[in-house]
Design a protein around this motif. Structure first.
Motif: not given
Length: 53
Positions: A1-2, A7-8, A11-15, A20-24
């Motif tokens: 688990m990151p 995680l931030i 998220a910033e790298y992929f914009g 969204f990354l957490l599926g929420l």
């Protein structure tokens, strides 16, 4: 688990959002930093075409 910091960074790298990354969230964002208004309009036209608008 990151870690939260990792995680931030991901998220910033992929914009995308961390939600969204957490599926929420299914909402995507597009970083248009550095693009002209004309370029952004072209991208919006492509998105609209793909969605069938």
């Amino acid at each position: 688990m990151p870690s939260i910091d990792m995680l931030i960074k991901i998220a910033e790298y992929f914009g995308v959002t961390t939600d969204f990354l957490l599926g929420l969230s299914e909402n995507h964002t597009l970083n248009t930093t550095g693009l002209s208004e004309t370029q952004i309009a072209h991208i919006q036209t492509l998105i609209d075409d793909i969605k069938g608008k």
